[in-house]
Design a protein around this motif. Structure first.
Motif: not given
Length: 338
Positions: A66-67, A88-89, A100-101, A105-106
């Motif tokens: 996800l990143g 993601p965590f 975290v945020i 979002r991305d």
């Protein structure tokens, strides 16, 4: 892509190694769907397949993080529906809320963009009750019309759920697609398939281990992981689900003491000696403990989570909370002896 997955509808589930992701993949395969799921590290593909069992012949595991942008075009290629379950965590307490945020979002925006480019029909996003009912001013009951206020002093995790979901709706409005439906579950419990437990399941594990002698006087909603997975599938194809949010929870909230009682009864033992903190003790602990700081903002609340919409529009049903908690405890004990 795997030749066995050619032809017919194909569903992408993000985060196949996760608690809800694993159950969602399993449910899709049981209903005859062909499934592709993402993992950050392909070294965990065997873990996903082991949880699924023999049905894994209809499962493809691909790498996508996800990143990063890499892998998402390939993951969404030829896909009809995306169930974006992963979030993601950080493994440890972040130094700033943005740790975290921003990824939440991305990552959501990244998956939606890839889905749009691939011509995906609909995306079902897993959000949370955290995006609905964590505002400072309590309500008598909560519906899909409610939103947690970002201006309130909530944890980074709670705020990330609000930001990510709002970004999803904004992205779809601005880009004109794909169709979007959102699931907002309360605390997710239920049988584990293996791997690391979710934060909710970890509460039950702690009670089984006697590692939670004191609990805050809080009440919370409970959603069965199997029922949440079922709701994702309903929202995936039902004509009336597009553009809608759906709360997911059992019929009533329970307290930590209720949880401890059900856990004890489910494994045939007396309840462990668990002390419920007073409101004053929670407020005092909140001065130095971030977890208690969040608990202090919810003292005295017994949330009424209205799930009429999912039941009425989609025909969704939920298990009794006692069954959900009991199945959680029993599955954790079964893993110890496996």
């Amino acid at each position: 892509m795997n030749d066995e997955l050619r032809g017919g509808a194909l569903v992408l589930v993000t985060g196949g190694t996760g608690y809800l992701g694993g159950h969602t993949v399993t449910r899709l395969l049981a209903e005859g769907h062909r499934v592709r799921t993402t993992v950050r590290d392909l070294g965990r593909a065997a873990e996903v397949r082991a949880a699924v069992g023999a049905a894994s012949r209809n499962l493809e595991v691909v790498a996508a993080d996800l990143g990063a942008d890499e892998g998402w075009a390939e993951a969404t290629e030829g896909v009809d529906y995306v169930l974006h379950v992963a979030s993601p965590f950080p493994p440890s307490s972040p130094e700033s809320d943005d740790e975290v945020i921003r990824p939440a979002r991305d990552g959501t925006v990244r998956v939606l963009a890839a889905a749009r480019e691939a011509g995906v029909r609909r995306v079902v996003l897993t959000s949370s009750f955290a995006a609905v009912g964590y505002s400072a001013a309590p309500r008598a009951e909560y519906t899909e019309a409610d939103w947690t206020d970002l201006a309130d002093p909530n944890s980074a995790y709670v705020r990330s759920k609000v930001v990510a979901e709002r970004a999803a709706w904004g992205q779809v409005r601005a880009a004109g697609g794909p169709e979007l439906a959102v699931i907002n579950p309360a605390g997710i419990f239920g049988p584990v398939l293996g791997g690391r437990p979710s934060s909710s399941v970890a509460l039950v594990q702690a009670m089984l281990d006697g590692a939670m002698p004191r609990v805050p006087p809080l009440s919370f909603g409970v959603a069965d992981v199997r029922d949440v997975a079922s709701l994702h599938l309903l929202a995936m194809t039902h004509p009336r689900a597009a553009g809608e949010r759906f709360l997911a929870a059992g019929r009533a909230a329970i307290s930590f003491l209720d949880l401890a009682r059900i856990v004890a009864e489910s494994v045939g033992g007396p309840p462990r000696a668990i002390e419920e903190l007073t409101d004053e003790q929670v407020r005092a602990a909140a001065v130095t403990d971030p977890a208690m700081r969040e608990a202090a903002t919810r003292l005295g609340r017994v949330p009424v989570i209205r799930t009429d919409k999912a039941r009425r529009l989609l025909g969704w049903t939920s298990r009794p909370i006692e069954e959900t908690v009991a199945d959680t405890a029993r599955s954790l004990l079964a893993l110890r002896t496996a």
